[in-house]
Design an enzyme around this catalytic site. Structure first.
Site, PDB file in Angstrom:
ATOM      1  N   THR A   1       0.847  -1.184   0.000  1.00 26.97           N
ATOM      2  CA  THR A   1       0.000   0.000   0.000  1.00 26.97           C
ATOM      3  C   THR A   1       0.883   1.234   0.000  1.00 26.97           C
ATOM      4  O   THR A   1       2.007   1.199   0.499  1.00 26.97           O
ATOM      5  CB  THR A   1      -0.939   0.032   1.228  1.00 26.97           C
ATOM      6  OG1 THR A   1      -1.779   1.209   1.145  1.00 26.97           O
ATOM      7  CG2 THR A   1      -0.156   0.100   2.528  1.00 26.97           C
TER       8      THR A   1
ATOM      9  N   ASN B   1      -0.586   3.873   1.329  1.00 30.65           N
ATOM     10  CA  ASN B   1      -1.349   4.596   2.350  1.00 30.65           C
ATOM     11  C   ASN B   1      -0.600   4.510   3.685  1.00 30.65           C
ATOM     12  O   ASN B   1      -0.548   3.441   4.303  1.00 30.65           O
ATOM     13  CB  ASN B   1      -2.747   3.965   2.470  1.00 30.65           C
ATOM     14  CG  ASN B   1      -3.638   4.682   3.467  1.00 30.65           C
ATOM     15  OD1 ASN B   1      -3.162   5.323   4.404  1.00 30.65           O
ATOM     16  ND2 ASN B   1      -4.932   4.558   3.277  1.00 30.65           N
TER      17      ASN B   1
ATOM     18  N   HIS C   1      -1.415   5.527   6.601  1.00 30.60           N
ATOM     19  CA  HIS C   1      -2.296   5.142   7.709  1.00 30.60           C
ATOM     20  C   HIS C   1      -2.323   3.619   7.861  1.00 30.60           C
ATOM     21  O   HIS C   1      -2.285   3.089   8.964  1.00 30.60           O
ATOM     22  CB  HIS C   1      -3.724   5.643   7.475  1.00 30.60           C
ATOM     23  CG  HIS C   1      -3.881   7.125   7.493  1.00 30.60           C
ATOM     24  ND1 HIS C   1      -3.671   7.885   8.617  1.00 30.60           N
ATOM     25  CD2 HIS C   1      -4.227   7.990   6.515  1.00 30.60           C
ATOM     26  CE1 HIS C   1      -3.885   9.150   8.332  1.00 30.60           C
ATOM     27  NE2 HIS C   1      -4.215   9.245   7.062  1.00 30.60           N
ATOM     28  N   LYS C   2      -2.413   2.921   6.728  1.00 39.96           N
ATOM     29  CA  LYS C   2      -2.478   1.456   6.788  1.00 39.96           C
ATOM     30  C   LYS C   2      -1.158   0.858   7.261  1.00 39.96           C
ATOM     31  O   LYS C   2      -1.143  -0.125   7.997  1.00 39.96           O
ATOM     32  CB  LYS C   2      -2.865   0.878   5.422  1.00 39.96           C
ATOM     33  CG  LYS C   2      -4.339   1.006   5.100  1.00 39.96           C
ATOM     34  CD  LYS C   2      -4.700   0.184   3.882  1.00 39.96           C
ATOM     35  CE  LYS C   2      -6.183   0.313   3.560  1.00 39.96           C
ATOM     36  NZ  LYS C   2      -6.558  -0.511   2.391  1.00 39.96           N
TER      37      LYS C   2
ATOM     38  N   ASP D   1      -7.388  -5.431   1.240  1.00 39.88           N
ATOM     39  CA  ASP D   1      -8.411  -4.691   0.510  1.00 39.88           C
ATOM     40  C   ASP D   1      -9.610  -4.665   1.436  1.00 39.88           C
ATOM     41  O   ASP D   1     -10.008  -5.691   1.984  1.00 39.88           O
ATOM     42  CB  ASP D   1      -8.760  -5.325  -0.834  1.00 39.88           C
ATOM     43  CG  ASP D   1      -9.436  -4.297  -1.739  1.00 39.88           C
ATOM     44  OD1 ASP D   1      -8.800  -3.267  -2.040  1.00 39.88           O
ATOM     45  OD2 ASP D   1     -10.601  -4.512  -2.121  1.00 39.88           O
ATOM     46  N   SER D   2     -10.105  -3.488   1.647  1.00 39.94           N
ATOM     47  CA  SER D   2     -11.151  -3.354   2.645  1.00 39.94           C
ATOM     48  C   SER D   2     -12.111  -2.245   2.259  1.00 39.94           C
ATOM     49  O   SER D   2     -11.822  -1.421   1.388  1.00 39.94           O
ATOM     50  CB  SER D   2     -10.538  -3.055   4.015  1.00 39.94           C
ATOM     51  OG  SER D   2      -9.737  -1.889   3.954  1.00 39.94           O
TER      52      SER D   2
ATOM     53  N   GLY E   1     -11.279   7.681   6.648  1.00 41.48           N
ATOM     54  CA  GLY E   1     -12.307   7.094   5.799  1.00 41.48           C
ATOM     55  C   GLY E   1     -13.694   7.219   6.412  1.00 41.48           C
ATOM     56  O   GLY E   1     -14.125   8.306   6.785  1.00 41.48           O
TER      57      GLY E   1
ATOM     58  N   LYS F   1      -9.259   0.762  18.316  1.00 36.82           N
ATOM     59  CA  LYS F   1      -9.537   0.366  16.937  1.00 36.82           C
ATOM     60  C   LYS F   1      -8.653  -0.799  16.516  1.00 36.82           C
ATOM     61  O   LYS F   1      -9.132  -1.762  15.913  1.00 36.82           O
ATOM     62  CB  LYS F   1      -9.336   1.553  15.991  1.00 36.82           C
ATOM     63  CG  LYS F   1      -9.611   1.202  14.534  1.00 36.82           C
ATOM     64  CD  LYS F   1      -9.376   2.372  13.611  1.00 36.82           C
ATOM     65  CE  LYS F   1      -9.536   1.926  12.162  1.00 36.82           C
ATOM     66  NZ  LYS F   1      -9.244   3.006  11.211  1.00 36.82           N
TER      67      LYS F   1
ATOM     68  N   HIS G   1     -11.944  -4.566  11.739  1.00 33.76           N
ATOM     69  CA  HIS G   1     -12.014  -5.610  10.719  1.00 33.76           C
ATOM     70  C   HIS G   1     -10.616  -6.090  10.341  1.00 33.76           C
ATOM     71  O   HIS G   1     -10.402  -7.275  10.132  1.00 33.76           O
ATOM     72  CB  HIS G   1     -12.763  -5.100   9.486  1.00 33.76           C
ATOM     73  CG  HIS G   1     -12.302  -3.766   8.962  1.00 33.76           C
ATOM     74  ND1 HIS G   1     -12.169  -2.650   9.756  1.00 33.76           N
ATOM     75  CD2 HIS G   1     -11.932  -3.360   7.713  1.00 33.76           C
ATOM     76  CE1 HIS G   1     -11.753  -1.622   9.022  1.00 33.76           C
ATOM     77  NE2 HIS G   1     -11.596  -2.031   7.785  1.00 33.76           N
TER      78      HIS G   1
END
Length: 198
Positions: A8, A10, A12-13, A68-69, A152, A178, A183
């Site tokens: 990724t 991203n 954040h991820k 992938d989410s 998000g 979190k 998830h």
């Protein structure tokens, strides 16, 4: 220290995955991916996760993880689903995505605002072996965003299992809360046995 690349761009991820990984495999370093972004043309979370993990493994020669989410809203037949990041167009505008989803649900009463975050994590090894695991986080959507945390759709997602008198959106949760319940955390718990093989 063994390394695994997270497919990724991203940040954040990357931070979220490193925190989750550290809780169970402190000896495993998650590194960011700096290669070309593949075209995510899969129609399922699993297909897109595998596309990204394969590209990262091929580019780096390391075992690769890819997530992938997205959010699946029951009254919308599971949408936005794999289109969560692009719900308001191809600019990947998180604020516009959230506002569009709220607008689409503006006339939907609370009992029918059920949704779930879904995460599929793919693990692709340099030898070509592949696995996927899934995590689901059920809840419902608030009528308006609340809380400065997360990213998000977090500010409108109210996870199930909270005391009704003290319900909060994920935007009001700490990062630690979190990372324990999300998830991705649920999918990662299913991934742990596979990571032990690295």
């Amino acid at each position: 220290m063994p390394r695994v690349v997270l497919a990724t761009h991203n940040p954040h991820k990357v931070e979220e995955f490193q925190a989750i990984v550290a809780a169970t495999r402190p000896d495993l370093e998650v590194v960011g991916y700096d290669g070309p972004e593949p075209v995510e043309d899969g129609v399922t979370f699993a297909a897109n996760a595998l596309i990204k993990a394969r590209a990262a493994a091929a580019h780096t020669g390391l075992p690769a993880l890819a997530d992938d989410s997205g959010i699946a809203v029951d009254v919308l037949g599971g949408s936005p689903g794999v289109f969560s990041a692009y719900w308001a167009g191809h600019r990947k505008d998180a604020t516009a995505n959230l506002e569009l989803l709220l607008d689409q649900l503006s006339d939907v009463a609370d009992p029918h605002r059920t949704a779930q975050f879904v995460s599929v994590i793919a693990l692709v090894r340099p030898d070509g072996t592949e696995d996927t695991v899934e995590g689901r986080w059920p809840g419902r959507l608030a009528a308006a965003p609340a809380g400065p945390g997360g990213f998000g759709y977090d500010p409108i997602f109210i996870p199930d299992g909270q005391d009704a008198a003290a319900e909060r959106t994920v935007g009001e949760w700490s990062a630690e809360e979190k990372n324990t319940h999300s998830h991705r955390a649920r999918a990662f718990r299913n991934l742990v046995p596979l990571l032990r093989t690295l």
